[in-house]
Design a protein around this motif. Sequence first.
Motif, PDB file in Angstrom:
ATOM      1  N   HIS A 111       0.809  -1.225   0.000  1.00 59.59           N
ATOM      2  CA  HIS A 111       0.000   0.000   0.000  1.00 59.59           C
ATOM      3  C   HIS A 111       0.853   1.291   0.000  1.00 59.59           C
ATOM      4  O   HIS A 111       0.545   2.243  -0.723  1.00 59.59           O
ATOM      5  CB  HIS A 111      -0.918  -0.033   1.235  1.00 59.59           C
ATOM      6  CG  HIS A 111      -1.807   1.141   1.398  1.00 59.59           C
ATOM      7  ND1 HIS A 111      -3.077   1.193   0.865  1.00 59.59           N
ATOM      8  CD2 HIS A 111      -1.639   2.326   2.036  1.00 59.59           C
ATOM      9  CE1 HIS A 111      -3.638   2.354   1.175  1.00 59.59           C
ATOM     10  NE2 HIS A 111      -2.782   3.060   1.888  1.00 59.59           N
ATOM     11  N   HIS A 115       1.151   4.304  -2.851  1.00 61.45           N
ATOM     12  CA  HIS A 115       0.993   5.759  -2.671  1.00 61.45           C
ATOM     13  C   HIS A 115       2.092   6.496  -3.458  1.00 61.45           C
ATOM     14  O   HIS A 115       1.836   7.509  -4.098  1.00 61.45           O
ATOM     15  CB  HIS A 115       1.085   6.144  -1.191  1.00 61.45           C
ATOM     16  CG  HIS A 115      -0.235   6.138  -0.465  1.00 61.45           C
ATOM     17  ND1 HIS A 115      -1.299   6.920  -0.847  1.00 61.45           N
ATOM     18  CD2 HIS A 115      -0.656   5.456   0.631  1.00 61.45           C
ATOM     19  CE1 HIS A 115      -2.322   6.721  -0.015  1.00 61.45           C
ATOM     20  NE2 HIS A 115      -1.956   5.834   0.892  1.00 61.45           N
ATOM     21  N   SER A 136       0.296  10.109   5.326  1.00 60.83           N
ATOM     22  CA  SER A 136      -1.077   9.594   5.391  1.00 60.83           C
ATOM     23  C   SER A 136      -1.509   9.520   6.852  1.00 60.83           C
ATOM     24  O   SER A 136      -0.821  10.024   7.744  1.00 60.83           O
ATOM     25  CB  SER A 136      -1.147   8.228   4.721  1.00 60.83           C
ATOM     26  OG  SER A 136      -0.484   7.283   5.518  1.00 60.83           O
ATOM     27  N   ASP A 316      -6.696   7.304  -0.026  1.00 58.78           N
ATOM     28  CA  ASP A 316      -6.692   5.881  -0.388  1.00 58.78           C
ATOM     29  C   ASP A 316      -7.570   5.620  -1.606  1.00 58.78           C
ATOM     30  O   ASP A 316      -8.707   6.086  -1.678  1.00 58.78           O
ATOM     31  CB  ASP A 316      -7.161   5.039   0.805  1.00 58.78           C
ATOM     32  CG  ASP A 316      -6.043   4.869   1.816  1.00 58.78           C
ATOM     33  OD1 ASP A 316      -4.897   5.278   1.517  1.00 58.78           O
ATOM     34  OD2 ASP A 316      -6.309   4.334   2.893  1.00 58.78           O
TER      35      ASP A 316
HETATM   36 ZN    ZN Z   1      -3.069   5.115   2.436  1.00 64.26          ZN
END
Ligand code: ZN
Length: 347
Positions: A111, A115, A136, A316
């Motif tokens: 993840h 990003h 984040s 996200d």
């Molecule tokens: Zn994230």
Amino acid sequence: MSVTILAIESSCDETAASVCRDGVILSNVIASQQIHEKYGGVVPELASRAHMENIVPVVEEAMKIAGCNVNELSAVAFTQAPGLIGSLLVGAQFAKSMAVSLGIPLIAVHHMQAHVVANLIPENKPDSPFLCLTVSGGHTQIVLCESPLRMKVLGETIDDAAGEAFDKTAKLLGLPYPGGPLIDKHAANGDGTRFHFPEPKIPGLDFSFSGLKTSILYFLRNAGKSLLYKEEFLASEEEKQLFIKDNLNDICASVQSRIVSILLRKLEQAAEQTGIKDICLAGGVSANKGLRISFQALGEKKGWRTFIPAFEYCTDNAAMIAIAAYHKFLEKDFASMDIVPSARASW
Ligand code: ZN
Ligand code: KG4
């Protein structure tokens, strides 16, 4: 032959799906879960249940918008780590089932790396190697990206993430969760030089935000008279609320300005140390207007080429998973069917 990938993101409280063809995003669908608002934070058990409800309609919608038939898919990708384990399991299991039933490869995506590669979605892309400040709700990192599949973390937070600093400040101010965007909104009408919050002295390229949180807590409990715990300054609940009400915009602007200066000072240091001039932002906090403006101003001053993903690719989303998966597909970096999601991720 073209490469068409369906990607699924379910690491936290957004159920998202995206279809990308040859590195071009064809659809990007997100179902945000409102259920957590009343609890002031994400409730993992409720998030998993909401993912179960959302995943089929979200994937169907992404395929429909892309005008894509399942038989055209070259691979299915999913977020493997990091994230809430119950949430990740939903996306992982769904992706595995699709890959098995269609007889196509499965691709596991990190993840936080996704990003970073969200910066490779538009036509105007940074050249490798580039630096990325990923900010984040759960992470604050300076990443050196040598290629879409090779990255190194140069510095990260030793306690709270930048998004957490925004959200916790918002909570102290009585604003609803997630408070980051609200701080941004109030800050736009405030004076960021009015109140001074301390800058932590952390060696190297690491960050810390917990000291800032404590000073904001005492600043409010003292109704603005001091950043430290002092018995004689402690205000009544009524005085505190009145102080917040009368000064909300300036408090938000001042806190935001300190968070931004902490982030950019370290990014500037990383750029100096590496000599890299292609520099990106990523993650939900890169939607923050104060950060975007100061980042671009710093870039101009330093002669950097600066890149910020479009808003929908900052928070996200599954498009970033799809683009990361596309690069993995080109390298035939496929996952085996016994792969399991993980709450924590290694680089
Ligand atoms: Zn994230
Ligand atoms: O990347 P993201 O969507 O989810 C995680 O992986 O954590 O980031 C969410 C974080 C939250 O802390 C939210 O408050 C923050 O990003 N955020 C903002 C803004 N928009 C989102 N923080 C400050 N200003 C914003 N405009």
